[in-house]
Design a protein around this motif. Sequence first.
Motif, PDB file in Angstrom:
ATOM      1  N   TYR A  27     -62.530 -44.141  56.747  1.00  0.00           N
ATOM      2  CA  TYR A  27     -62.331 -42.257  56.008  1.00  0.00           C
ATOM      3  C   TYR A  27     -63.486 -41.576  57.501  1.00  0.00           C
ATOM      4  CZ  TYR A  27     -64.772 -38.284  54.040  1.00  0.00           C
ATOM      5  OH  TYR A  27     -64.616 -36.688  54.209  1.00  0.00           O
ATOM      6  N   GLY A  28     -62.547 -40.555  57.691  1.00  0.00           N
ATOM      7  CA  GLY A  28     -63.190 -40.056  59.267  1.00  0.00           C
ATOM      8  C   GLY A  28     -63.106 -40.033  60.289  1.00  0.00           C
ATOM      9  N   ASP A  44     -81.360 -35.200  60.123  1.00  0.00           N
ATOM     10  CA  ASP A  44     -80.509 -35.678  60.640  1.00  0.00           C
ATOM     11  C   ASP A  44     -79.003 -35.236  61.079  1.00  0.00           C
ATOM     12  OD1 ASP A  44     -78.087 -37.867  60.489  1.00  0.00           O
ATOM     13  OD2 ASP A  44     -79.474 -38.771  60.740  1.00  0.00           O
ATOM     14  N   ARG A  45     -78.734 -35.903  62.002  1.00  0.00           N
ATOM     15  CA  ARG A  45     -77.164 -34.783  62.312  1.00  0.00           C
ATOM     16  C   ARG A  45     -76.331 -34.627  61.835  1.00  0.00           C
ATOM     17  NH1 ARG A  45     -73.723 -38.115  64.042  1.00  0.00           N
ATOM     18  NH2 ARG A  45     -74.008 -39.804  64.548  1.00  0.00           N
ATOM     19  N   ARG A  46     -76.485 -35.941  60.647  1.00  0.00           N
ATOM     20  CA  ARG A  46     -75.375 -36.440  59.372  1.00  0.00           C
ATOM     21  C   ARG A  46     -75.522 -34.801  57.984  1.00  0.00           C
ATOM     22  NH1 ARG A  46     -75.668 -42.068  59.865  1.00  0.00           N
ATOM     23  NH2 ARG A  46     -78.040 -41.908  59.893  1.00  0.00           N
ATOM     24  N   THR A  47     -76.933 -34.350  58.187  1.00  0.00           N
ATOM     25  CA  THR A  47     -77.503 -33.252  57.134  1.00  0.00           C
ATOM     26  C   THR A  47     -76.469 -32.740  56.508  1.00  0.00           C
ATOM     27  OG1 THR A  47     -79.587 -34.054  56.632  1.00  0.00           O
ATOM     28  CG2 THR A  47     -79.343 -32.085  56.543  1.00  0.00           C
ATOM     29  N   PRO A  48     -76.144 -31.917  57.393  1.00  0.00           N
ATOM     30  CA  PRO A  48     -74.502 -31.342  57.256  1.00  0.00           C
ATOM     31  C   PRO A  48     -73.671 -31.035  56.906  1.00  0.00           C
ATOM     32  CG  PRO A  48     -75.459 -30.645  59.984  1.00  0.00           C
ATOM     33  CD  PRO A  48     -76.240 -31.709  59.192  1.00  0.00           C
ATOM     34  N   ALA A  49     -73.523 -32.577  56.853  1.00  0.00           N
ATOM     35  CA  ALA A  49     -72.123 -33.063  55.997  1.00  0.00           C
ATOM     36  C   ALA A  49     -72.529 -33.527  54.439  1.00  0.00           C
ATOM     37  CB  ALA A  49     -71.477 -34.422  56.923  1.00  0.00           C
ATOM     38  N   MET A  67     -68.897 -37.608  48.142  1.00  0.00           N
ATOM     39  CA  MET A  67     -69.747 -37.226  47.769  1.00  0.00           C
ATOM     40  C   MET A  67     -71.286 -37.148  47.518  1.00  0.00           C
ATOM     41  SD  MET A  67     -68.380 -39.460  43.535  1.00  0.00           S
ATOM     42  CE  MET A  67     -69.632 -39.060  42.831  1.00  0.00           C
ATOM     43  N   VAL A  68     -71.293 -37.938  49.395  1.00  0.00           N
ATOM     44  CA  VAL A  68     -72.963 -38.145  49.851  1.00  0.00           C
ATOM     45  C   VAL A  68     -72.773 -38.005  50.989  1.00  0.00           C
ATOM     46  CG1 VAL A  68     -72.886 -40.233  48.916  1.00  0.00           C
ATOM     47  CG2 VAL A  68     -71.884 -40.050  51.344  1.00  0.00           C
ATOM     48  N   GLY A  69     -71.631 -36.838  51.553  1.00  0.00           N
ATOM     49  CA  GLY A  69     -71.366 -36.060  52.437  1.00  0.00           C
ATOM     50  C   GLY A  69     -71.632 -36.794  53.966  1.00  0.00           C
ATOM     51  N   ALA A  70     -70.291 -38.457  54.227  1.00  0.00           N
ATOM     52  CA  ALA A  70     -70.394 -38.949  54.784  1.00  0.00           C
ATOM     53  C   ALA A  70     -69.408 -38.374  55.701  1.00  0.00           C
ATOM     54  CB  ALA A  70     -70.438 -40.413  55.035  1.00  0.00           C
ATOM     55  N   ALA A  71     -69.900 -38.715  57.287  1.00  0.00           N
ATOM     56  CA  ALA A  71     -69.215 -37.850  58.614  1.00  0.00           C
ATOM     57  C   ALA A  71     -67.840 -39.391  59.078  1.00  0.00           C
ATOM     58  CB  ALA A  71     -69.316 -37.988  59.482  1.00  0.00           C
ATOM     59  N   LEU A 125     -70.967 -46.747  55.664  1.00  0.00           N
ATOM     60  CA  LEU A 125     -70.957 -45.159  55.441  1.00  0.00           C
ATOM     61  C   LEU A 125     -71.487 -44.579  56.511  1.00  0.00           C
ATOM     62  CD1 LEU A 125     -71.280 -44.613  51.500  1.00  0.00           C
ATOM     63  CD2 LEU A 125     -68.949 -44.201  53.309  1.00  0.00           C
ATOM     64  N   ASP A 126     -71.050 -43.651  57.397  1.00  0.00           N
ATOM     65  CA  ASP A 126     -71.564 -42.973  57.954  1.00  0.00           C
ATOM     66  C   ASP A 126     -72.642 -41.531  57.452  1.00  0.00           C
ATOM     67  OD1 ASP A 126     -73.435 -41.618  60.558  1.00  0.00           O
ATOM     68  OD2 ASP A 126     -71.014 -41.085  61.502  1.00  0.00           O
ATOM     69  N   ALA A 127     -73.619 -41.571  56.641  1.00  0.00           N
ATOM     70  CA  ALA A 127     -74.080 -40.916  55.719  1.00  0.00           C
ATOM     71  C   ALA A 127     -75.425 -40.573  56.244  1.00  0.00           C
ATOM     72  CB  ALA A 127     -74.117 -41.151  54.510  1.00  0.00           C
ATOM     73  N   ALA A 128     -76.517 -39.422  55.904  1.00  0.00           N
ATOM     74  CA  ALA A 128     -77.779 -39.842  56.477  1.00  0.00           C
ATOM     75  C   ALA A 128     -78.298 -39.896  55.263  1.00  0.00           C
ATOM     76  CB  ALA A 128     -77.895 -37.894  56.645  1.00  0.00           C
TER      77      ALA A 128
END
Length: 689
Positions: free
Chosen positions: A233-234, A25-30, A209-213, A260-263
């Motif tokens: 946030y973000g 997912d594109r959010r995985t790097p975050a 903690m979850v790397g949400a964008a 949350l915009d998170a993977a």
Amino acid sequence: MSAETGPVSTEGRDEHVRRVRLPADRRTPAAARAVVRSVLSEAHLDDLANEALLLTTELSTNAVEHARTELDIEVVADRIGLTVTVSDFASGPVEELIVGVRNDTTDIGEVSERGRGLLLVDHFASRWGTTYLPTGKGVWFRLDRPGAAGNGPVPRPEAASAVTDPTGSDSSAPSAGAMSELMQTTPDPYAEDPLPDFATSLLTRVAEMVGAAGGVVHLDRGEGQGRQVLARYGRQPRPGTELLRVPLTVHRPYSGELELDAAPSAYARPLAVLTAERLSLHLENDRLRRADVRRQAWLTFLAEASELLAQSLDVELTMALIPQLVVPRLGQWCAVHTTDEWGRLRLAAASHADESMLPQLDAVLRDTGPDSVQTRLREASRNGTQTPLGAPMEGFAVPLIARGQRLGTLAVGRHQRHRHDPDEVAVLEDVARRAALAIENARIHAERRRVAHTLQQSLLPPVLPVVEGIGFAAEYVPTGDDADVGGDFYDVLPLPDGRWLVVIGDVSGKGVQAAAVTGLVRDVIRVLVGDGKPLPEALARLNETLCERGGGRYCTLALAAVRPGDDDQLDVSLHLAGHDRPVLLRSGGGADFIGTGGTALGLLDSIASPTAEFPLDPGDALIFYTDGVTERRRGRELFGTDRLREAAAPLAGYSADVVAARLRSTAIGFSPETPRDDIAILVLRNDAA
């Protein structure tokens, strides 16, 4: 730095290990950065954060873009450095990962477009390498603190493909330190409104903690403003992005959601749910606090409304006050209708928050069609229940009921942006009950006032007689409470021997009992003197009557029998029974008290009523009065008899009407307060030319 293709053992180290599987997912790097950041914080390796996060981003982005499979992220940290492994599940030779020549230059900008991730790894990592597994392939890198020995741990092949450790525990879960910080986040107890900052702090921690964008907390407090952003946030999510949504567990009228915009990951939703629950707990406390404050405000409002309604004993004023209390706090508009003896509704008062809408409101309220507001109001009045009102003036109506009697209806329009909540409906019903009671009390008072006025007028002569050569004038001011009947009275009546009898008296007390005794005294005097009884005998008979039937009340009385005398004089025979001496106003100037006080009637079995006989020369006046004049107060100061005599002296030569009116004005103007006792003034004047 070097590139290796074989792993190095990691046993025997004091390590911090984190393994997690993330989607393509594109959010995985975050999310990967969040895992690395938490391990760096636990191991106190914050000085390696920039390089570690950069390389993690490059490797995870490269894997997502090219492998397009799930990723395993393993992070191992010790006292001197950090090792990160990014593995995918795509088949293919490792050459697909290692593209481009080894970067031996010092300029990181001199890299090829393809394979930039590995070149960055080669430039910044202390060591790096590749792993080979039956399920896929991976790349790892090692970062050591400056000056540390370059023998830190690197991943084992079997570890790169696992998302759990050999003991079966969930190593993808957040660290204890991160969880502790999340759970220990609390609102500022000294802030005026701590919720926005508290929500922002919670949202920031869980997003990291979850790397949400990005993320946002929406809250609707049910105040008509709709959903508002409580915390953000973000960045804003891109259109079409699937968000992690968790509703806030709060009671009505509150509602909200955490986004949350998170993977997707094994711990993203549980952490979001935990955060939402913590935030919901404090939001519920806020709801209860606000509800308590609001209820206190409603109680204060009802108390003030009751006080205002109780102060008015005028029916029309009371009904005009009710819409002013309701609008705009409890609705956009308000109308009060009252019922007549036939049950028909009549518009008594109306108000609108927008005064320009009053003509339209009036037209709607007066419409009598089958679907009109009038029809719904009649239904509410007939059934005695709350009735909704439809367009164009949406709202509801409640009946006005007091002491079991239906007085009319109270109609209230809805707010501009929202409907009435249960608290407002309850308050409006309470206002209707209090308003109905105030209207009923005002009606009762009006009826008492009408009865008192009628009874009082029956105790006074409608007009004074017109007698040639004798002027009569009277002024009467009732007590400030015009619902009570006073005991003061006066009368002028003819005697059988051709004389005229002037009577003024004051029965003790007020009210119906005093009025009954006043009527008794007045009628007994008329009967006795009409039968030709001498005035002293009439007073004695009246005293006996009061002792028997006066109910403990007494009466002071002044009688003056007047007949024309010689040389245009008037012969006066004055009898006082406990009453104040009248003022003799001479035509040539000067004023003095005249007569001798006697015994009040109704107190003793026998009385003394000395007779004073004297002439009234042309232009002379005899001024009778009650104690409402002399006992009128201004603070602790009384008007008094001396002030009355001084006020009368300049009025010599004036007609009886002028003298009476001037003295009334002087007595009333003495104090700004309304009279506490009746004021009666009776003037007898010799009008002979």
